[in-house]
Write a protein that holds these residues in place. Structure first.
Motif, PDB file in Angstrom:
ATOM      1  N   ASP A  48      -5.195  -0.062  -4.398  1.00 43.27           N
ATOM      2  CA  ASP A  48      -5.714  -0.548  -5.683  1.00 43.27           C
ATOM      3  C   ASP A  48      -6.972  -1.389  -5.505  1.00 43.27           C
ATOM      4  O   ASP A  48      -7.312  -2.190  -6.376  1.00 43.27           O
ATOM      5  CB  ASP A  48      -4.643  -1.377  -6.407  1.00 43.27           C
ATOM      6  CG  ASP A  48      -3.537  -0.529  -6.982  1.00 43.27           C
ATOM      7  OD1 ASP A  48      -3.608   0.713  -6.868  1.00 43.27           O
ATOM      8  OD2 ASP A  48      -2.585  -1.113  -7.538  1.00 43.27           O
ATOM      9  N   HIS A  95      -4.441   4.713  -8.122  1.00 43.94           N
ATOM     10  CA  HIS A  95      -4.159   5.294  -9.438  1.00 43.94           C
ATOM     11  C   HIS A  95      -5.358   6.156  -9.813  1.00 43.94           C
ATOM     12  O   HIS A  95      -6.492   5.843  -9.461  1.00 43.94           O
ATOM     13  CB  HIS A  95      -3.974   4.210 -10.515  1.00 43.94           C
ATOM     14  CG  HIS A  95      -2.884   3.236 -10.216  1.00 43.94           C
ATOM     15  ND1 HIS A  95      -1.587   3.392 -10.656  1.00 43.94           N
ATOM     16  CD2 HIS A  95      -2.882   2.092  -9.479  1.00 43.94           C
ATOM     17  CE1 HIS A  95      -0.852   2.384 -10.239  1.00 43.94           C
ATOM     18  NE2 HIS A  95      -1.609   1.575  -9.509  1.00 43.94           N
ATOM     19  N   ASP A 136       4.806  -1.083  -7.825  1.00 44.14           N
ATOM     20  CA  ASP A 136       4.466   0.294  -8.226  1.00 44.14           C
ATOM     21  C   ASP A 136       3.981   1.138  -7.045  1.00 44.14           C
ATOM     22  O   ASP A 136       3.723   2.332  -7.210  1.00 44.14           O
ATOM     23  CB  ASP A 136       3.437   0.314  -9.370  1.00 44.14           C
ATOM     24  CG  ASP A 136       2.129  -0.379  -9.039  1.00 44.14           C
ATOM     25  OD1 ASP A 136       2.169  -1.485  -8.462  1.00 44.14           O
ATOM     26  OD2 ASP A 136       1.062   0.180  -9.347  1.00 44.14           O
ATOM     27  N   HIS A 137       3.866   0.533  -5.850  1.00 41.08           N
ATOM     28  CA  HIS A 137       3.490   1.282  -4.640  1.00 41.08           C
ATOM     29  C   HIS A 137       4.612   1.337  -3.613  1.00 41.08           C
ATOM     30  O   HIS A 137       4.503   2.057  -2.621  1.00 41.08           O
ATOM     31  CB  HIS A 137       2.218   0.677  -4.020  1.00 41.08           C
ATOM     32  CG  HIS A 137       1.050   0.808  -4.940  1.00 41.08           C
ATOM     33  ND1 HIS A 137       0.076   1.764  -4.788  1.00 41.08           N
ATOM     34  CD2 HIS A 137       0.750   0.149  -6.084  1.00 41.08           C
ATOM     35  CE1 HIS A 137      -0.793   1.675  -5.784  1.00 41.08           C
ATOM     36  NE2 HIS A 137      -0.396   0.699  -6.592  1.00 41.08           N
ATOM     37  N   HIS A 163      -0.308  -1.820  -0.107  1.00 44.26           N
ATOM     38  CA  HIS A 163      -0.053  -3.220  -0.447  1.00 44.26           C
ATOM     39  C   HIS A 163       1.351  -3.307  -1.018  1.00 44.26           C
ATOM     40  O   HIS A 163       2.022  -2.287  -1.164  1.00 44.26           O
ATOM     41  CB  HIS A 163      -1.123  -3.776  -1.400  1.00 44.26           C
ATOM     42  CG  HIS A 163      -1.200  -3.098  -2.731  1.00 44.26           C
ATOM     43  ND1 HIS A 163      -1.577  -1.783  -2.880  1.00 44.26           N
ATOM     44  CD2 HIS A 163      -0.942  -3.555  -3.987  1.00 44.26           C
ATOM     45  CE1 HIS A 163      -1.565  -1.478  -4.168  1.00 44.26           C
ATOM     46  NE2 HIS A 163      -1.179  -2.521  -4.865  1.00 44.26           N
TER      47      HIS A 163
HETATM   48 ZN   LIG Z   1      -0.977  -0.068  -8.395  1.00 46.82          ZN
END
Ligand SMILES: [Zn+2]
Ligand SMILES: [Zn+2]
Length: 206
Positions: A148, A189, A60-61, A56
């Motif tokens: 996520d 995560h 943070d990805h 996605h």
């Molecule tokens: Zn994330």
């Protein structure tokens, strides 16, 4: 299939190197930071990277998309409904992570049912929205990379743009929980889990 998890960036995102053991062709899922470390590991393993796949579009990805793309020459792939995130300034959140946002645009727009091929291996794209509009999971033999959407004992947040609790629950119950119980779920995560374990003990479903 070679699967290696690297924990990257300030938000401790899971980046996965996934490759065919025979041909050493592979993909990188979610280079969310620490581009140089990811590139070092690719080199150590002797991999040729065909695709960078973002489960996605959250920063943070995707934060290391640019250096990893430049370092590998791989094509960048994301679901069509999250492609906009790649070219949107994710603002203070991105600056907090010390990355320049936006990064490179997608080369390949993914949709439900697409196959991602590397060497003698492949992963199938299933659309699992709810955490974001274009969230995907990648399904292989006994494994799923679910970003996520689902975590060990948790689920993704739904308060970011495009998030929906009802849609997230539906994605998990109808798509992820229809996989075999012994399927290993590699999450965005935290430590991996299995579909069966989450059905039985995840507090949102048990
Ligand atoms: Zn994330
Ligand atoms: Zn996210």
């Amino acid at each position: 299939m070679l699967i290696e998890r690297m924990v990257v960036g300030m938000l401790q995102s899971n980046c996965y190197l996934v490759a065919c053991e025979d041909t050493k062709e592979g993909i990188i899922i979610d280079p969310g930071g620490d581009g140089p470390l990811i590139l070092d590991r690719v080199k150590e393993l002797g991999l040729t990277i065909n695709y960078i796949v973002n489960t996605h579009g959250h920063i943070d990805h995707i934060a290391a998309n640019r250096p990893v793309k430049e370092g590998t020459g791989a094509q960048l792939a994301i679901h069509q409904d999250d492609a906009e995130w790649l070219v949107t300034d994710q603002g203070s959140y991105a600056r907090m992570l010390g990355v320049s946002s936006p990064g490179p645009a997608a080369d390949v727009l993914l949709k439900e049912g697409d196959e991602i091929l590397f060497g003698n291996e492949s992963l199938e794209v299933i659309h699992t929205p709810g955490h974001s509009l274009g969230g995907i999971s990648l399904v292989g033999d006994g494994v799923v990379f679910c970003g996520d959407t689902l975590f060990a004992s948790g689920v993704g947040r739904v308060d970011l743009p495009g998030g929906s609790w009802e849609i997230l629950m539906d994605s998990i119950k109808t798509r992820l929980f229809s996989l075999a119980d012994d399927t290993t779920a590699y999450t965005g995560h935290g430590a991996p889990t299995t579909i069966g374990r989450e059905k039985q003990s995840n507090p949102w479903f048990a």
